[in-house]
Design a protein around this motif. Structure first.
Motif, PDB file in Angstrom:
ATOM      1  N   GLN A  70       0.848  -1.187   0.000  1.00  0.00           N
ATOM      2  CA  GLN A  70       0.000   0.000   0.000  1.00  0.00           C
ATOM      3  C   GLN A  70       0.890   1.246   0.000  1.00  0.00           C
ATOM      4  OE1 GLN A  70      -3.465  -0.368  -0.166  1.00  0.00           O
ATOM      5  NE2 GLN A  70      -2.825  -2.501  -0.443  1.00  0.00           N
ATOM      6  N   GLY A  71       0.458   2.296  -0.634  1.00  0.00           N
ATOM      7  CA  GLY A  71       1.259   3.517  -0.672  1.00  0.00           C
ATOM      8  C   GLY A  71       2.361   3.413  -1.708  1.00  0.00           C
ATOM      9  N   THR A  72       3.442   4.122  -1.472  1.00  0.00           N
ATOM     10  CA  THR A  72       4.557   4.200  -2.419  1.00  0.00           C
ATOM     11  C   THR A  72       5.456   2.978  -2.295  1.00  0.00           C
ATOM     12  OG1 THR A  72       4.531   6.621  -2.324  1.00  0.00           O
ATOM     13  CG2 THR A  72       6.549   5.576  -3.129  1.00  0.00           C
ATOM     14  N   LEU A  73       5.807   2.380  -3.442  1.00  0.00           N
ATOM     15  CA  LEU A  73       6.692   1.214  -3.463  1.00  0.00           C
ATOM     16  C   LEU A  73       7.949   1.527  -4.249  1.00  0.00           C
ATOM     17  CD1 LEU A  73       7.324  -1.776  -2.895  1.00  0.00           C
ATOM     18  CD2 LEU A  73       6.063  -2.340  -4.997  1.00  0.00           C
ATOM     19  N   VAL A  74       9.082   1.227  -3.637  1.00  0.00           N
ATOM     20  CA  VAL A  74      10.390   1.295  -4.289  1.00  0.00           C
ATOM     21  C   VAL A  74      10.928  -0.129  -4.356  1.00  0.00           C
ATOM     22  CG1 VAL A  74      12.787   2.077  -4.034  1.00  0.00           C
ATOM     23  CG2 VAL A  74      10.893   3.640  -3.522  1.00  0.00           C
ATOM     24  N   ILE A  75      11.454  -0.520  -5.500  1.00  0.00           N
ATOM     25  CA  ILE A  75      12.043  -1.852  -5.614  1.00  0.00           C
ATOM     26  C   ILE A  75      13.551  -1.739  -5.770  1.00  0.00           C
ATOM     27  CG2 ILE A  75       9.958  -2.848  -6.590  1.00  0.00           C
ATOM     28  CD1 ILE A  75      11.429  -2.868  -9.340  1.00  0.00           C
ATOM     29  N   GLY A  76      14.246  -2.825  -5.473  1.00  0.00           N
ATOM     30  CA  GLY A  76      15.689  -2.822  -5.617  1.00  0.00           C
ATOM     31  C   GLY A  76      16.307  -4.048  -5.011  1.00  0.00           C
ATOM     32  N   GLY A  77      17.547  -3.895  -4.561  1.00  0.00           N
ATOM     33  CA  GLY A  77      18.210  -5.024  -3.957  1.00  0.00           C
ATOM     34  C   GLY A  77      19.701  -4.850  -3.878  1.00  0.00           C
ATOM     35  N   LYS A  78      20.311  -5.894  -3.348  1.00  0.00           N
ATOM     36  CA  LYS A  78      21.762  -5.969  -3.197  1.00  0.00           C
ATOM     37  C   LYS A  78      22.340  -6.605  -4.449  1.00  0.00           C
ATOM     38  CE  LYS A  78      25.774  -6.511  -0.898  1.00  0.00           C
ATOM     39  NZ  LYS A  78      26.590  -6.731  -2.124  1.00  0.00           N
ATOM     40  N   SER A  79      23.283  -5.947  -5.085  1.00  0.00           N
ATOM     41  CA  SER A  79      24.030  -6.501  -6.209  1.00  0.00           C
ATOM     42  C   SER A  79      23.094  -7.075  -7.273  1.00  0.00           C
ATOM     43  CB  SER A  79      25.019  -7.557  -5.696  1.00  0.00           C
ATOM     44  OG  SER A  79      25.946  -7.918  -6.693  1.00  0.00           O
ATOM     45  N   MET A  80      23.114  -8.399  -7.480  1.00  0.00           N
ATOM     46  CA  MET A  80      22.280  -8.993  -8.516  1.00  0.00           C
ATOM     47  C   MET A  80      20.802  -8.701  -8.299  1.00  0.00           C
ATOM     48  SD  MET A  80      21.645 -12.982  -9.543  1.00  0.00           S
ATOM     49  CE  MET A  80      20.464 -13.107  -8.168  1.00  0.00           C
ATOM     50  N   GLY A  81      20.358  -8.654  -7.040  1.00  0.00           N
ATOM     51  CA  GLY A  81      18.961  -8.338  -6.769  1.00  0.00           C
ATOM     52  C   GLY A  81      18.577  -6.972  -7.297  1.00  0.00           C
ATOM     53  N   GLY A  82      19.476  -6.002  -7.151  1.00  0.00           N
ATOM     54  CA  GLY A  82      19.234  -4.677  -7.706  1.00  0.00           C
ATOM     55  C   GLY A  82      19.281  -4.674  -9.218  1.00  0.00           C
ATOM     56  N   ARG A  83      20.163  -5.506  -9.775  1.00  0.00           N
ATOM     57  CA  ARG A  83      20.238  -5.598 -11.235  1.00  0.00           C
ATOM     58  C   ARG A  83      18.940  -6.147 -11.810  1.00  0.00           C
ATOM     59  NH1 ARG A  83      23.887  -9.803 -14.745  1.00  0.00           N
ATOM     60  NH2 ARG A  83      23.394  -8.958 -16.806  1.00  0.00           N
TER      61      ARG A  83
END
Length: 213
Positions: free
Chosen positions: A86-99
């Protein structure tokens, strides 16, 4: 833990950050836990999840190797859908997860499902192979992005990254003398890991404040 997710931070936070792990370490690794706690400490709700191959390592004998990063794109999209933030979502990750997150970000952003992309130690190239760049899709990225990178990261140092053609939607936070886990050598830089995590969390908070809901 709730189902496939590991949560930190307030459940009613206005911004949720979904993080995937790197190629070789799980979502509850020391570095990912430290980053999640730092982000939760400035008010984010942080959700961590594991790709199938990493989750399988918890129950199967042996170490299931990571697949090619792009084959994990559907798993990341599925995690976003299952999270149902719910609300604002930012996605990402560490190393490969961010890639992986960076490869699905523009579609999710165009669909109105995410507001931004956060990468913790982006793997711009394999260690020792600076010509094997993983930046093609970053040249015209449309999603607002923040990449937090150590200046001596063997996957992309400050000197190397300064020569790349990256989208103007990408902001870079450089952490002095940080390695791929963003850890500095205090005797060299004068900074501790705790110092860098504090800087990271505060920078992410300022960046997130500028994202469109």
């Amino acid at each position: 833990m709730s189902g496939k997710f590991l949560f930190d931070g307030p459940g009613d936070a206005p911004v949720t950050i979904l993080l995937a792990h790197g190629a070789g370490a799980p979502m509850d690794s020391t570095s990912m836990t430290a980053a999640a706690m730092a982000l939760a400490g400035v008010g984010f709700r942080v959700a961590r999840f594991e790709f199938g191959y990493m989750a399988a390592r918890r129950t199967a004998d042996g170490r299931k190797p990571p697949p090619r990063a792009e084959t994990l794109n559907p798993e990341y999209r599925a995690a976003v859908a299952e999270l149902g933030a719910q609300g604002t979502l930012v996605i990402g990750g560490k190393s490969m997860g961010g890639r992986v997150a960076s490869m699905v970000a523009d579609d999710l952003h165009a669909e109105g499902k995410i507001a931004g992309l956060l990468c913790l130690g982006y793997p711009f190239h394999p260690p020792g192979k600076p010509d094997q760049l993983r930046t093609r899709h970053l040249t015209d990225l449309k999603t607002p992005a923040l990449i937090c990178q150590g200046t001596r990261d063997e996957f992309g140092t400050r000197d190397e990254v300064s020569r790349y053609a990256l989208s103007d939607r990408i902001e870079l936070l450089w952490l002095e003398d940080g390695d791929h886990d963003l850890k500095p050598r205090k005797t060299v830089s004068g900074f501790s890991t705790a110092d860098h995590l504090k800087t990271l969390a505060e920078a992410v908070a300022r960046w997130a404040d500028r994202l469109a809901p």
